[in-house]
Design a protein around this motif. Structure first.
Motif, PDB file in Angstrom:
ATOM      1  N   ASP A   1       0.868  -1.174   0.000  1.00  0.00           N
ATOM      2  CA  ASP A   1       0.000   0.000   0.000  1.00  0.00           C
ATOM      3  C   ASP A   1       0.904   1.223   0.000  1.00  0.00           C
ATOM      4  OD1 ASP A   1      -1.955   1.899   0.192  1.00  0.00           O
ATOM      5  OD2 ASP A   1      -2.823   1.156   2.060  1.00  0.00           O
ATOM      6  N   GLU A   2       1.343   1.591  -1.189  1.00  0.00           N
ATOM      7  CA  GLU A   2       2.265   2.705  -1.371  1.00  0.00           C
ATOM      8  C   GLU A   2       1.601   3.769  -2.247  1.00  0.00           C
ATOM      9  OE1 GLU A   2       5.464   0.539  -3.170  1.00  0.00           O
ATOM     10  OE2 GLU A   2       5.878  -0.585  -1.338  1.00  0.00           O
ATOM     11  N   ALA A   3       2.222   4.902  -2.346  1.00  0.00           N
ATOM     12  CA  ALA A   3       1.649   6.017  -3.107  1.00  0.00           C
ATOM     13  C   ALA A   3       1.469   5.697  -4.588  1.00  0.00           C
ATOM     14  CB  ALA A   3       2.525   7.257  -2.945  1.00  0.00           C
ATOM     15  N   ASP A   4       2.245   4.741  -5.104  1.00  0.00           N
ATOM     16  CA  ASP A   4       2.158   4.411  -6.529  1.00  0.00           C
ATOM     17  C   ASP A   4       1.979   2.920  -6.801  1.00  0.00           C
ATOM     18  OD1 ASP A   4       4.638   3.542  -5.711  1.00  0.00           O
ATOM     19  OD2 ASP A   4       5.741   4.448  -7.371  1.00  0.00           O
ATOM     20  N   ASN A   5       1.690   2.133  -5.761  1.00  0.00           N
ATOM     21  CA  ASN A   5       1.598   0.686  -5.920  1.00  0.00           C
ATOM     22  C   ASN A   5       0.711   0.116  -4.817  1.00  0.00           C
ATOM     23  OD1 ASN A   5       1.998  -2.015  -6.445  1.00  0.00           O
ATOM     24  ND2 ASN A   5       4.206  -1.979  -6.125  1.00  0.00           N
ATOM     25  N   TYR A   6      -0.405  -0.467  -5.220  1.00  0.00           N
ATOM     26  CA  TYR A   6      -1.326  -1.101  -4.276  1.00  0.00           C
ATOM     27  C   TYR A   6      -1.559  -2.519  -4.773  1.00  0.00           C
ATOM     28  CZ  TYR A   6      -5.520  -1.884  -1.477  1.00  0.00           C
ATOM     29  OH  TYR A   6      -6.431  -2.382  -0.586  1.00  0.00           O
ATOM     30  N   TYR A   7      -1.386  -3.502  -3.874  1.00  0.00           N
ATOM     31  CA  TYR A   7      -1.360  -4.905  -4.274  1.00  0.00           C
ATOM     32  C   TYR A   7      -2.129  -5.736  -3.263  1.00  0.00           C
ATOM     33  CZ  TYR A   7       1.123  -9.310  -5.575  1.00  0.00           C
ATOM     34  OH  TYR A   7       1.472 -10.578  -5.979  1.00  0.00           O
ATOM     35  N   LEU A   8      -3.107  -6.496  -3.741  1.00  0.00           N
ATOM     36  CA  LEU A   8      -3.849  -7.435  -2.910  1.00  0.00           C
ATOM     37  C   LEU A   8      -3.500  -8.853  -3.331  1.00  0.00           C
ATOM     38  CD1 LEU A   8      -7.487  -5.954  -2.900  1.00  0.00           C
ATOM     39  CD2 LEU A   8      -5.783  -5.809  -1.083  1.00  0.00           C
TER      40      LEU A   8
END
Length: 112
Positions: free
Chosen positions: A25-32
């Motif tokens: 959960d980053e400013a340019d990368n969101y991963y589930l």
């Protein structure tokens, strides 16, 4: 503009956080991610800001292409490869359609 596209797509995915694990959960990368039946981690979906577009990965459609049955031509045109959609600053995100597709993929993943 990329931030707005990223935010829109991230919010669609974030609605499913209770069903999946947030790996990034980053400013340019969101991963589930989810887990296979044997417990090993597996990607569910991700959204990433790239240099000139935002990529939206939806792994269940790679596993079962029939999950894409009935999507609009407009959304299909955004596809790159088997499970990635790319959105540039001028592309309109069909929010309701993407939400429905993600929900369909979430149901598929929970059954696996």
């Amino acid at each position: 503009m990329a931030d707005a596209v990223f935010s829109t797509l991230k919010n669609i995915l974030a609605a499913h956080e209770t069903d999946f694990h947030v790996k990034r959960d980053e400013a340019d990368n969101y991963y589930l991610e989810t887990s296979k039946a044997d417990g090993t981690p597996e990607m569910f979906a991700a959204v990433q800001i790239k240099k000139s577009y935002v990529s939206f990965h939806l792994f269940p459609v790679y596993l079962d292409a029939s999950l894409l049955d009935g999507i609009s031509d407009s959304l299909r045109k955004r596809m790159q490869g088997k499970s990635c959609f790319n959105f540039g600053p001028k592309h309109i995100i069909l929010v309701d359609e993407v939400k429905a597709l993600v929900a369909h993929c979430a149901a598929f993943s929970k059954k696996r």
